[in-house]
Design a protein around this motif. Structure first.
Motif, short mmCIF file in Angstrom:
data_model
loop_
_atom_site.label_atom_id
_atom_site.label_comp_id
_atom_site.label_asym_id
_atom_site.label_seq_id
_atom_site.Cartn_x
_atom_site.Cartn_y
_atom_site.Cartn_z
N ASN A 230 7.46 2.31 -3.23
CA ASN A 230 6.65 1.16 -3.62
C ASN A 230 5.22 1.29 -3.10
O ASN A 230 4.98 1.84 -2.01
CB ASN A 230 7.24 -0.15 -3.12
CG ASN A 230 8.53 -0.53 -3.82
OD1 ASN A 230 9.60 -0.36 -3.28
ND2 ASN A 230 8.41 -1.02 -5.04
N GLY A 231 4.27 0.76 -3.88
CA GLY A 231 2.90 0.59 -3.43
C GLY A 231 2.22 1.86 -2.97
O GLY A 231 2.33 2.93 -3.57
N LEU A 232 1.47 1.74 -1.88
CA LEU A 232 0.68 2.86 -1.37
C LEU A 232 1.55 4.01 -0.90
O LEU A 232 1.14 5.18 -0.97
CB LEU A 232 -0.24 2.39 -0.25
CG LEU A 232 -1.26 1.31 -0.62
CD1 LEU A 232 -2.12 0.97 0.59
CD2 LEU A 232 -2.14 1.75 -1.78
N ASN A 233 2.77 3.71 -0.43
CA ASN A 233 3.68 4.78 -0.02
C ASN A 233 3.99 5.70 -1.20
O ASN A 233 3.99 6.93 -1.09
CB ASN A 233 4.99 4.20 0.53
CG ASN A 233 4.79 3.48 1.84
OD1 ASN A 233 3.89 3.81 2.61
ND2 ASN A 233 5.62 2.47 2.11
N ARG A 234 4.25 5.10 -2.33
CA ARG A 234 4.54 5.88 -3.54
C ARG A 234 3.31 6.67 -4.00
O ARG A 234 3.42 7.82 -4.42
CB ARG A 234 5.00 4.93 -4.65
CG ARG A 234 5.36 5.61 -5.94
CD ARG A 234 5.86 4.59 -6.93
NE ARG A 234 6.26 5.20 -8.18
CZ ARG A 234 6.78 4.54 -9.20
NH1 ARG A 234 6.97 3.23 -9.09
NH2 ARG A 234 7.12 5.16 -10.31
N MET A 235 2.13 6.05 -3.91
CA MET A 235 0.91 6.75 -4.32
C MET A 235 0.65 7.95 -3.43
O MET A 235 0.21 9.01 -3.91
CB MET A 235 -0.28 5.78 -4.27
CG MET A 235 -0.23 4.67 -5.30
SD MET A 235 -1.72 3.66 -5.24
CE MET A 235 -1.07 2.08 -5.76
N ARG A 236 0.92 7.81 -2.14
CA ARG A 236 0.71 8.94 -1.22
C ARG A 236 1.63 10.10 -1.57
O ARG A 236 1.25 11.27 -1.49
CB ARG A 236 0.91 8.49 0.23
CG ARG A 236 -0.35 7.91 0.87
CD ARG A 236 -0.17 7.70 2.35
NE ARG A 236 0.68 6.55 2.62
CZ ARG A 236 0.23 5.31 2.78
NH1 ARG A 236 -1.07 5.03 2.68
NH2 ARG A 236 1.06 4.32 3.03
N GLU A 237 2.88 9.77 -1.94
CA GLU A 237 3.81 10.81 -2.36
C GLU A 237 3.28 11.58 -3.56
O GLU A 237 3.52 12.78 -3.72
CB GLU A 237 5.17 10.21 -2.71
CG GLU A 237 6.08 9.96 -1.53
CD GLU A 237 7.49 9.66 -1.96
OE1 GLU A 237 7.78 9.62 -3.17
OE2 GLU A 237 8.34 9.45 -1.06
N GLY A 239 0.18 12.11 -4.06
CA GLY A 239 -1.07 12.77 -3.69
C GLY A 239 -2.30 11.90 -3.79
O GLY A 239 -3.43 12.41 -3.70
N ARG A 240 -2.12 10.60 -3.97
CA ARG A 240 -3.26 9.69 -4.08
C ARG A 240 -3.39 8.90 -2.79
O ARG A 240 -2.50 8.13 -2.42
CB ARG A 240 -3.11 8.76 -5.27
CG ARG A 240 -4.37 7.95 -5.54
CD ARG A 240 -4.47 7.57 -7.00
NE ARG A 240 -5.83 7.19 -7.34
CZ ARG A 240 -6.29 7.06 -8.57
NH1 ARG A 240 -5.51 7.31 -9.59
NH2 ARG A 240 -7.54 6.72 -8.81
N ASP A 241 -4.52 9.06 -2.09
CA ASP A 241 -4.72 8.39 -0.81
C ASP A 241 -6.07 7.69 -0.82
O ASP A 241 -6.84 7.79 -1.78
CB ASP A 241 -4.67 9.40 0.33
CG ASP A 241 -4.11 8.79 1.62
OD1 ASP A 241 -4.15 7.55 1.75
OD2 ASP A 241 -3.65 9.56 2.48
N ASN A 242 -6.35 6.97 0.27
CA ASN A 242 -7.62 6.24 0.40
C ASN A 242 -7.87 5.31 -0.78
O ASN A 242 -8.96 5.25 -1.33
CB ASN A 242 -8.79 7.23 0.54
CG ASN A 242 -8.64 8.12 1.75
OD1 ASN A 242 -8.26 7.67 2.83
ND2 ASN A 242 -8.91 9.41 1.57
N VAL A 243 -6.85 4.55 -1.14
CA VAL A 243 -6.91 3.66 -2.31
C VAL A 243 -7.58 2.34 -1.96
O VAL A 243 -8.28 1.76 -2.78
CB VAL A 243 -5.49 3.42 -2.86
CG1 VAL A 243 -5.51 2.37 -3.97
CG2 VAL A 243 -4.89 4.73 -3.38
N VAL A 244 -7.38 1.86 -0.72
CA VAL A 244 -7.87 0.54 -0.32
C VAL A 244 -8.79 0.65 0.89
O VAL A 244 -8.87 1.70 1.54
CB VAL A 244 -6.69 -0.42 0.00
CG1 VAL A 244 -5.83 -0.64 -1.23
CG2 VAL A 244 -5.85 0.13 1.17
#
Length: 273
Positions: A230-237, A239-244
């Motif tokens: 879910n959320g930022l955890n899923r985005m990091r998986e 490869g997407r970071d520094n979203v907020v």
């Protein structure tokens, strides 16, 4: 098409400040919602929860117009929006609302998001499956099999869009559900209310795909659960970071994130800044 949005009051205050909460909770889902969070907050403001337009997916509605319809009741209230909070896909709309309100008020409200996620085919598949699961007790075995096959088959159609997928799911399930509702003895009025809720939910998932939340999220404070999917955890998986701009992490799971006293205390501090 006339788009009508209403807001439900979660907490009334004499304060001029208004905090907006964006989520869709009318499907009988198991996850906690903003009413749970607001009960635990210690911040003096009026809190509103959105009820988006009751339109079915595939109604040729533009996502930007869909969100703009949310603004009129806010303007009529005469209140200043202090913050906008969004949960899951609701965080996409929350970012768009902040942009619209910045133009209206001359200053952007705070943006607080909880496990923010863009919508996707996978998201629609998963969320529709949960609602379908709630209704499956009144369906025949054949109905269940047919609906599952439709969900999977449409997902494999080359070039299928989020909106196209949601619209075809809705149309297919109406055919199955109409007979099931008759067998269950539901009257026409009750059945139509259920279809309206399901259509509005799928549209809520659909029209988020018309919007680009990424720039807006750069100014947000995010509350992150422990769930890896879910959320930022899923985005990091992915490869997407520094979203907020800021992230607050908690041990609570996604489903109960908004019930946590620790989360409520942290959000109170964010609102007080």
């Amino acid at each position: 098409m006339t788009l009508v949005t209403t807001w439900t009051t979660l907490n009334e205050s004499d304060s001029a400040d208004l905090v907006l909460c964006v989520d869709f909770t009318e499907t009988g889902r198991a996850e906690a919602g903003f009413p749970d969070l607001v009960r635990n907050l210690n911040y003096d403001a009026t809190f509103w929860h959105v009820h988006p337009p009751a339109v079915a997916p595939g109604s040729d509605v533009d996502g930007a117009a869909y969100v703009r319809s949310w603004i009129e009741p806010i303007k009529e209230s005469g209140r200043k929006v202090h913050a906008v909070m969004g949960y899951c896909v609701g965080a996409v709309y929350a970012a768009e609302l902040v942009d619209l309100l910045a133009e209206l008020q001359g200053k952007a409200p705070k943006l607080i998001v909880f496990d923010p996620e863009p919508t996707s085919l996978e998201n629609v598949y998963f969320q529709f499956g949960k609602v379908f699961g709630i209704l499956s007790s009144i369906l025949s075995e054949e109905d269940v099999t047919q609906t599952r096959e439709t969900m999977d088959r449409l997902l494999q159609v080359e070039g299928i869009t989020v909106e196209g997928y949601a619209a075809q799911l809705y149309a297919a399930f109406r055919d199955v559900g109409h007979n099931a509702f008759e067998r269950a003895g539901f009257d026409v009025e009750y059945s139509e209310e259920m279809w309206e809720t399901l259509g509005a939910f799928l549209s809520f998932l659909t029209y988020a795909d018309h919007l680009d939340p990424w720039e807006g999220w750069r100014s947000a404070a995010a509350v992150t659960s422990s769930n890896p999917r879910n959320g930022l955890n899923r985005m990091r998986e992915a490869g997407r970071d520094n979203v907020v701009a800021e992230e607050l992490t908690f041990t609570e799971g996604h489903d109960v994130l908004l019930t946590s006293g620790d989360v409520a205390r942290a959000v109170t501090k964010l609102l007080e800044r």
